[in-house]
Design a protein around this motif. Structure first.
Motif, PDB file in Angstrom:
ATOM      1  N   MET A 117      30.915  43.448   4.173  1.00  0.00           N
ATOM      2  CA  MET A 117      31.158  44.247   5.492  1.00  0.00           C
ATOM      3  C   MET A 117      32.394  43.643   6.007  1.00  0.00           C
ATOM      4  N   SER A 118      33.084  44.889   6.839  1.00  0.00           N
ATOM      5  CA  SER A 118      34.532  44.299   7.389  1.00  0.00           C
ATOM      6  C   SER A 118      34.288  43.735   8.422  1.00  0.00           C
ATOM      7  N   MET A 119      33.596  42.564   8.888  1.00  0.00           N
ATOM      8  CA  MET A 119      33.570  42.029   9.924  1.00  0.00           C
ATOM      9  C   MET A 119      34.736  41.343  10.183  1.00  0.00           C
ATOM     10  N   ASN A 120      35.797  40.941   9.317  1.00  0.00           N
ATOM     11  CA  ASN A 120      37.010  40.075   9.696  1.00  0.00           C
ATOM     12  C   ASN A 120      37.973  41.183   9.659  1.00  0.00           C
ATOM     13  N   SER A 121      37.730  42.453   9.900  1.00  0.00           N
ATOM     14  CA  SER A 121      38.835  43.373   9.865  1.00  0.00           C
ATOM     15  C   SER A 121      38.905  43.975  11.093  1.00  0.00           C
ATOM     16  N   PHE A 122      39.855  44.439  11.621  1.00  0.00           N
ATOM     17  CA  PHE A 122      40.041  45.340  12.970  1.00  0.00           C
ATOM     18  C   PHE A 122      41.154  46.460  12.886  1.00  0.00           C
ATOM     19  N   GLY A 123      40.730  47.465  13.443  1.00  0.00           N
ATOM     20  CA  GLY A 123      41.422  48.858  13.415  1.00  0.00           C
ATOM     21  C   GLY A 123      40.906  49.909  12.600  1.00  0.00           C
ATOM     22  N   HIS A 124      41.589  51.087  12.660  1.00  0.00           N
ATOM     23  CA  HIS A 124      41.203  52.284  11.936  1.00  0.00           C
ATOM     24  C   HIS A 124      42.237  52.656  10.925  1.00  0.00           C
ATOM     25  N   LEU A 125      43.602  53.218  11.562  1.00  0.00           N
ATOM     26  CA  LEU A 125      44.511  53.539  10.518  1.00  0.00           C
ATOM     27  C   LEU A 125      45.484  52.193  10.130  1.00  0.00           C
ATOM     28  N   PHE A 126      45.809  51.653  11.094  1.00  0.00           N
ATOM     29  CA  PHE A 126      46.458  50.374  11.172  1.00  0.00           C
ATOM     30  C   PHE A 126      45.498  49.375  11.128  1.00  0.00           C
ATOM     31  N   ARG A 127      45.200  48.625  10.001  1.00  0.00           N
ATOM     32  CA  ARG A 127      43.719  47.779   9.667  1.00  0.00           C
ATOM     33  C   ARG A 127      44.252  46.551   9.261  1.00  0.00           C
ATOM     34  N   PHE A 128      43.890  45.350   9.897  1.00  0.00           N
ATOM     35  CA  PHE A 128      43.953  44.002   9.245  1.00  0.00           C
ATOM     36  C   PHE A 128      42.903  43.321   9.118  1.00  0.00           C
ATOM     37  N   THR A 129      42.802  42.660   8.164  1.00  0.00           N
ATOM     38  CA  THR A 129      41.779  41.621   7.903  1.00  0.00           C
ATOM     39  C   THR A 129      42.247  40.153   7.818  1.00  0.00           C
ATOM     40  N   THR A 130      41.831  39.358   8.359  1.00  0.00           N
ATOM     41  CA  THR A 130      42.136  38.010   8.537  1.00  0.00           C
ATOM     42  C   THR A 130      41.347  37.101   7.747  1.00  0.00           C
ATOM     43  N   TRP A 131      41.786  35.986   7.093  1.00  0.00           N
ATOM     44  CA  TRP A 131      40.999  35.264   6.373  1.00  0.00           C
ATOM     45  C   TRP A 131      41.653  33.689   6.494  1.00  0.00           C
ATOM     46  N   GLY A 132      40.855  32.817   6.066  1.00  0.00           N
ATOM     47  CA  GLY A 132      41.430  31.242   6.015  1.00  0.00           C
ATOM     48  C   GLY A 132      40.853  30.486   7.249  1.00  0.00           C
ATOM     49  N   GLU A 133      40.501  29.297   6.797  1.00  0.00           N
ATOM     50  CA  GLU A 133      40.147  28.277   7.779  1.00  0.00           C
ATOM     51  C   GLU A 133      40.847  27.328   8.246  1.00  0.00           C
ATOM     52  N   SER A 134      40.565  26.894   9.297  1.00  0.00           N
ATOM     53  CA  SER A 134      41.571  25.831  10.042  1.00  0.00           C
ATOM     54  C   SER A 134      42.418  24.618   9.010  1.00  0.00           C
ATOM     55  N   HIS A 135      41.276  23.996   8.127  1.00  0.00           N
ATOM     56  CA  HIS A 135      41.959  22.940   7.073  1.00  0.00           C
ATOM     57  C   HIS A 135      41.824  23.281   5.813  1.00  0.00           C
ATOM     58  N   GLY A 136      41.677  24.550   5.406  1.00  0.00           N
ATOM     59  CA  GLY A 136      41.922  24.963   3.969  1.00  0.00           C
ATOM     60  C   GLY A 136      43.176  24.972   3.767  1.00  0.00           C
ATOM     61  N   PRO A 137      43.573  25.467   2.423  1.00  0.00           N
ATOM     62  CA  PRO A 137      44.968  25.368   2.057  1.00  0.00           C
ATOM     63  C   PRO A 137      45.879  26.511   2.685  1.00  0.00           C
ATOM     64  N   ALA A 138      45.358  27.659   3.060  1.00  0.00           N
ATOM     65  CA  ALA A 138      46.257  28.510   3.971  1.00  0.00           C
ATOM     66  C   ALA A 138      45.325  29.492   4.723  1.00  0.00           C
ATOM     67  N   LEU A 139      46.141  30.369   5.305  1.00  0.00           N
ATOM     68  CA  LEU A 139      45.139  31.288   6.249  1.00  0.00           C
ATOM     69  C   LEU A 139      46.152  32.574   6.234  1.00  0.00           C
ATOM     70  N   GLY A 140      45.707  33.842   6.685  1.00  0.00           N
ATOM     71  CA  GLY A 140      46.536  34.811   6.616  1.00  0.00           C
ATOM     72  C   GLY A 140      45.925  36.049   7.145  1.00  0.00           C
ATOM     73  N   ALA A 141      46.771  37.136   6.708  1.00  0.00           N
ATOM     74  CA  ALA A 141      46.218  38.628   7.037  1.00  0.00           C
ATOM     75  C   ALA A 141      46.594  39.633   6.321  1.00  0.00           C
ATOM     76  N   THR A 142      45.516  40.272   5.667  1.00  0.00           N
ATOM     77  CA  THR A 142      45.864  41.487   4.821  1.00  0.00           C
ATOM     78  C   THR A 142      45.921  42.912   5.682  1.00  0.00           C
ATOM     79  N   ILE A 143      47.435  43.441   5.754  1.00  0.00           N
ATOM     80  CA  ILE A 143      47.328  44.552   6.437  1.00  0.00           C
ATOM     81  C   ILE A 143      47.180  45.759   5.729  1.00  0.00           C
ATOM     82  N   ASP A 144      46.465  46.531   5.905  1.00  0.00           N
ATOM     83  CA  ASP A 144      46.322  48.163   5.259  1.00  0.00           C
ATOM     84  C   ASP A 144      46.650  49.281   6.184  1.00  0.00           C
ATOM     85  N   GLY A 145      47.766  49.925   5.882  1.00  0.00           N
ATOM     86  CA  GLY A 145      47.843  51.303   6.660  1.00  0.00           C
ATOM     87  C   GLY A 145      49.164  51.174   7.379  1.00  0.00           C
ATOM     88  N   CYS A 146      49.830  50.242   7.290  1.00  0.00           N
ATOM     89  CA  CYS A 146      51.083  50.009   7.915  1.00  0.00           C
ATOM     90  C   CYS A 146      52.127  51.069   7.501  1.00  0.00           C
TER      91      CYS A 146
END
Lengths: 367, 367, 367, 367
Positions: free
Chosen positions: C1-30
C-alpha cells in the motif's frame, strides 16, 4: 479497495447486479463544460442491448440510462456523474437447483470461495450486464474526446468467430455499422449468420475475436512503465467478461517474426510528422502513442451457458448435471464490440487528460 | 502520477535509466518479519543478468543489489524497502548520430514526442534494464509468499521462439532450470540453440512466447471487476518491454472453441475441494482463482536492435539508415522468463494480502 | 500500500531509516524539462539541517543529496527522480537498555505493536530524519512551480513557541530569513532565544506553532470533495512528525466567531479579478483556491526526547525510567518550518498540475 | 481523478448535488457477510437530518436511503454498495439574482473560477447536503466494525459554540444522546439553546468545536508516514464543509506545553497491555493507535448564509448586497456531529482492514 474502478483522471466505478433493482456507473474526473444528454449515451447502450436481433439473447431490457448528477443545463459541471440503469426485466422465477449448483465456466464457485456467499440471480455481480455501465461511461468518454481532439474516431468489429475469419483484403470500414456482427465485409455476413444459427440449433456456443481501432490519436499519450498505453488497454480489455487474450498490433504472432520483418520503418511525412512503413507496433512504442492507428484485439471464450449438459457439483458437494436454459447469446463476441469500444474510449480520454498542458512539449512535429 | 508503480497492497515503484548511476525499486507494503537478505534477491537477478551465455548480450553487469532500507536484523520491518543496483558497465562512448536518430521499433521517437526530450544513452528509461528492478522486487514477493502460503510455486519457461515450438507431450517441469532457454524439454535445446545462432549470424533477431505458471495458489484470490486476477496479470505482463500479447489459459485460441469443448467440468476431490476435468480457464473464473494452476502466456516481439539496416529519420527530419551495433540479445524472450516470473509473484502476493482475514469465508472446501 | 507516498500527479514516496545506510525520496510525475541540479535542492536541506546553531541538535549530518535518476543534461526528463541522502553520522554505539525500552511520547511502542518488531536505532523509520527526504522533494516542487507560475512564493515562519508569541502588528516578511527561529520580527529574536536556552538548561523542551503562506496561487486550484486543497494541506501538515493540530485561515478560532464577523466580503479589483475585505478563509473556499494568500498553521508538540526522567516499560513488561540523552532539538518547531514549506510546495504543485488545461475555464477574471 | 472518493480498502465515492434528483455514495471494499438493512443506516441519517428541532434549518427532507446493490439476503456480498437518497424537497423557485451573484464565504466564486460554470441551486455540489451520503457510508462502516471489533464505540459531541464551552469536570458520556446539541452536560443545554436563539433572532450565526472519540480501538492500526491514523483523520475532518481546523489529542495547545508536561507515561496494566498516565497524544503515536481513546476535534466556521447583508459581486463584476434568505442552520456544528462520527467510523474501519492478518504481530500484549 477500488477494485470496481477503472482509470486515473477519468475514473469510473461500476456497481450493481444482474437482477438487483439497478446498476450503473459513478464517473469522477470528467472535464467540465462537455455537452451531455442521456440520448448521447443511449445510442451506445442500444448497440450493446440484448434482444435486437436473432443472433442475440431475447431478454428484453430497454437499458434506459438516467443521469442523476454532474450535469447542469446540458453540460458536465466537473463533479461526479452518476449513471443509473434500472433493471426492468427481472422475471420472477424459481431459481431452484441453480441457487445451490455451480455452473461450469462461470464465476459461481469462485465468488462463493472468495466471499462465502453468492448472489445466484443471473450471476449477480459477475453477470455481463455489468458491461452496460461501462458502455454508458464510454459514451461520456466519447463526448469528452470530441471536445478535446475533434477528429479522433474509435471503432470495433469482429475479426473471427469459431471457424469464421474475416478476409483482410476485403476490409471495408463502412460496412461495419451495417450488419449484426459488426464485420467489415458485407458479403460475409450471411455465412457468419448461418454458422451461428447452426451452433445455436446444436445447443452450443462459440468464441470470437474482436478488434478495436482508434484513429487520430495524437502522438505522445501513454506513460511508461506501468501506465503504458498498451498496459492499460490490456487491463481494460481483459477486464471484460469472457476475455482470455489481448493483443496489441502484431500480438501473439510477433513471436513468429524476425527483427528485420517486424521493424516499422520511419519516414518524414509532408506535414512534418513521422509516417511509418507498417504498423506491427499497433500504434504504440514504449507505451506511448506514435500517431499511428492504435490497434487492440481480444478473444472471448464461447458462452458457458449452453443447453448441452455439463458435469458439476452443488454447495453440499453432490454431483449435478448442468444445462443452462434461458436467454443466452450463442456468441458473446457480438455484444463485446461496443464494450471494447467503450473501454478504448475511456483509456484514450484518460491519457489525453494526463498529457494535457505538458511543459515544452513538441506535439510530434519533427524538423 | 504513479505511472512507474505497480500493485495495491504490495506496491513497487521502479526508477532509473539504462546508463544513469543506478536503478532500483522502492517497495511499499511488504509484510513485516519476512526474512530477507540481498543474496535471496541476487539469485533471480543472476537468472536475468546479461552475459551469462552465448545466447545473450555480452554486456557484463554484475547487477549486484543493495538493500538500503526496510530490513533490520535480517527481517523486513514493514516500512519501505529500497533496492539499488548500480550501473557499473557504462562504457564511455561517443553516441554520435544515435543521439539524434530515432531507432525503428524503439521508444526513442515517442519519448521525444511525449516529453520534448530524450535520454539517448542506451534507451534511457525505456531500456529493458528497468526489468532488473522488477526481478529484485519479485524476489521479495517470493519470500513473502513463502511465509504466507508455503507450497506455492512459480515457474516460467519458453514455449515458442520463431519457428521453434515446444512439444507439450514431452513437457518436463524439471528440465526447465537445466538449460539456457528455460524450455521444458532437454532434447530440444540443441535445435533451439542452432536456430538462434543462425539468426544471430544473419544479423537478425526473433520473437518468442513465454508461459508462467503458479501452482498452489489458493482459491478465492483476485477481485472483480477491474482488479480481476487475469486483468492484473495482463497488465503486469503487457508492461514488460517488447510484449505484444497476453493470454490466460486457452488464450486467443478460445475464439476457435465451442462452449461444449471449453467448459472445465467440476467434480468433488478427495479432500473436499473441487477438481476440474481440464483447465481452459487458466485457473481463473470471473477474475478469481479457482485453485487450479494459474497459467499466463505472453509474446515478445523480436529485438529491434539488429545489424540489418532499417530506414528512419533524425530529429531534424532528415533520413537516416539505422544499424544497431552493440551488445543485444537476438531473442529477448530468454531474459523475459525471470521477469515474467517476478511479475507473477508480485501479483499473487498482492492478491494474497488483499484477501487475508476476510469475514466468514470458506477457503474453497465444499460439502 | 502506498502509505509512504504523498500526492496525485506529483507523487513522492519517502524511504529510509534514521540510522540505515541512506534515506531518500522517489518522485513520480515531475513535469519534464524543469531545470534541476543537486544544488537547487541542497539549499532547502541546509535550512532543515541539524547542527546549524545552538538552538538545534548538534548532530552533524551534511545531508548531501544525490540525484540518481530522472535528470538528463540538467533537466528533468519526466521519468522518476530518485533522491538519496547517505547517513554519514551513524555513531557506532551501544543502544543498551534503549533497544528494549519504549520511550514515552515516541512511536517505539506502537511500531512494536503494529509490526511485531522495532528498529531502535534513533527511532528507525519514525525518526524526524525522514523529513529531510520531504524537504528535497519540496525543492523539486519549487523548481517546477517556478516553471509553471513564476511569481508564486511560499514561506514559513514560527508564530508561537511555548509562552512566546509573535506580535502581528510588527509582522515583517523580510525579517523571516534573517534569524534562527524564522520569525517575522527581528526585535523579538533575543527573547525567543533566551527562553529556549533556559528550557534547554532545565532539561526540558517546548512546542511551537508554524505558519506557512503561499502567495500568488492562482484561483481555481483544489478539488472537491475529498481532494480539497485544505484537506490535502491538513493531511500534508499532520503527516509531519510531532504535529498535533492544523488550521486553515481563521482555524480553531472560527468556532468563536459570528457569521457577520467571519464573512470575507468580495469586491471587484482593478484588474478584473475579485478582491476580498479580509482572509478568514485562508485563501480557500469549498476546497478551491480563491486567489488570496493560502494560509495554513500547525502546532508541534514539545520534543519527547528530554533529560527529565519519565516512567515507561520495557518489552518484557518491567518498569523503566527513561532519560533521553543525545542530541535533540529543544523545539522541533524551528526545523519544522522548511518541512512545512516543502509540503505546501508539493501540494500546490500537485494541484497546479491537476488543474492544467481545463476546458473552457475562466481563470478568475470576472466582468 | 478520485477527488470525490475517500479511503483505501473501505473506499466510498459520494455523488450528487443539493437540488439534483438524488445524491448518494458508492462504497467499494466493504467486507462480505456483514448484516445490512436500510434501517441500520437510517438511524444515522435521521440524526443528521434537517428540521428535527428549532436549532436546525426547517427544510424537511426525509433523507430516506435506498440500497441499490451489494446486499443480498440481508448481508453484504463484498461487491459495491450503491446508496441513493432522493431529493424530495426541491422547492421550485426563482433563483433570480442568486444565480448570478457570488455569496460571500461560499464556494460559488471558486467553483465558477475552477470549472467555468456553477450549479447555483442551493450550492450544487458544494452544499452540505453531500454529508448525508457520508453519514450513510459511515453507517455501513459502523456495522462492519461491529463484526470485526465488537466493543468499539464511536461518539461525537460539541465542546464549544461561540462563547459557550463545556465544563470538562461535568463531562457526562450518557448525556450526549439526550439533547439537541449533543453536549455532554444536561445542565448546560438551556444556556446553549438560549444563546443560539438569540443569535438567530439577531440574523446571525456562530461557529463551533466538535470532538469525536473512538473507544476500544485496538493498538497497532494506522500506518506511517503519509497514511498515519492522525493524517487520515485530519483529512477526513477537514473535508467536511465549513471545517477550518483539526486537532488530535492536545491539538494546537501542544505548542504551549513543555516536554515534561506533555509526556504520556507508560505503565503495565493488569491484562498485560500498556496503560498510560494521560492522553495528550490523543491515542496515536507515530501515526499508529496505542489502544487509548482516539480523540479528534474540529472547528466549524459560522454559517455563511445569514440574513445580515454582506457585500459581494455578480458574474458581470457589478456590486451586490447579499442576504441569504431561506432555511439555514444558525450553527452547522450541531449537524456536523454525526458527520464527524461517520468519518471517524470510515477511517477506523479502513485501517482495521489494512491491518488484518499481519504476519507474526503481537496485538499489544507486552511481557
Amino acid at each position: 479497495m477500488s477494485m470496481n474502478s477503472f482509470g486515473h483522471l477519468f475514473r469510473f466505478t461500476t456497481w450493481g447486479e444482474s437482477h438487483g433493482p439497478a446498476l450503473g456507473a459513478t464517473i469522477d474526473g470528467c472535464p467540465p463544460n462537455v455537452p451531455l444528454t442521456p440520448e448521447m449515451l443511449q445510442q451506445w447502450l442500444d448497440k450493446r442491448r440484448p434482444g435486437q436481433n436473432k443472433n442475440m439473447t431475447q431478454r428484453n431490457e430497454p437499458d434506459a440510462v438516467k443521469i442523476l448528477s454532474g450535469v447542469f443545463e446540458g453540460k458536465t459541471t466537473g463533479t461526479p456523474i452518476q449513471l443509473m440503469i434500472e433493471n426492468t426485466d427481472q422475471r420472477s422465477k424459481d431459481y431452484g437447483d441453480i441457487a445451490n449448483t455451480f455452473r461450469p465456466g462461470h464465476a459461481d464457485i469462485t465468488y462463493y470461495q472468495k466471499y462465502g456467499n453468492r448472489d445466484y440471480r443471473g450471476g449477480g455481480r459477475s453477470s455481463a450486464r455489468e458491461t452496460a455501465a461501462r458502455v454508458a461511461a464510454g459514451g461520456i468518454a466519447r463526448e469528452a474526446i470530441k471536445a478535446l481532439v475533434p477528429g479522433l474516431e474509435i471503432k470495433g468489429y469482429m475479426v473471427a468467430m469459431g471457424e469464421m475469419e474475416i478476409d483482410r483484403t476485403r476490409f471495408d470500414w463502412d460496412a461495419i455499422d451495417k450488419n449484426d456482427f459488426w464485420i467489415p465485409d458485407s458479403a460475409a455476413v450471411q455465412n457468419w449468420e448461418d454458422y451461428l444459427q447452426d451452433l445455436r440449433k446444436a445447443h452450443d456456443s462459440v468464441g470470437a475475436i474482436v478488434e478495436i481501432v482508434a484513429r487520430g490519436v495524437p502522438a505522445g499519450i501513454g506513460a511508461p512503465i506501468y501506465g503504458k498505453l498498451d498496459t492499460e488497454l490490456a487491463a481494460a480489455m481483459m477486464s471484460i467478461n469472457a476475455v482470455k487474450g489481448v493483443e496489441i498490433g502484431e500480438g501473439m504472432n510477433a513471436a513468429r517474426l524476425k527483427g528485420s520483418q517486424n521493424a516499422d520503418e520511419i519516414f518524414l511525412g509532408n506535414d512534418g510528422a513521422p509516417v511509418y512503413s507498417s504498423n506491427h507496433a499497433g500504434g504504440i512504442l514504449g507505451g506511448i502513442s506514435s500517431g499511428q492507428d492504435v490497434v487492440v484485439r481480444f478473444a472471448v471464450k464461447p458462452t458457458s451457458s449452453i443447453l448441452t449438459p455439463r458435469q458439476s457439483i452443488r454447495k453440499d458437494g453432490s454431483s449435478a448435471e448442468v444445462i443452462t436454459k434461458g436467454r443466452h447469446d450463442p456468441c458473446v463476441g457480438i455484444r463485446a464490440v461496443p464494450v471494447g469500444e467503450a473501454m478504448m474510449a475511456c483509456v484514450i480520454l484518460d491519457h489525453l487528460l494526463l498529457h494535457r498542458g505538458q511543459i515544452g512539449v513538441n506535439q510530434g512535429i519533427i524538423g
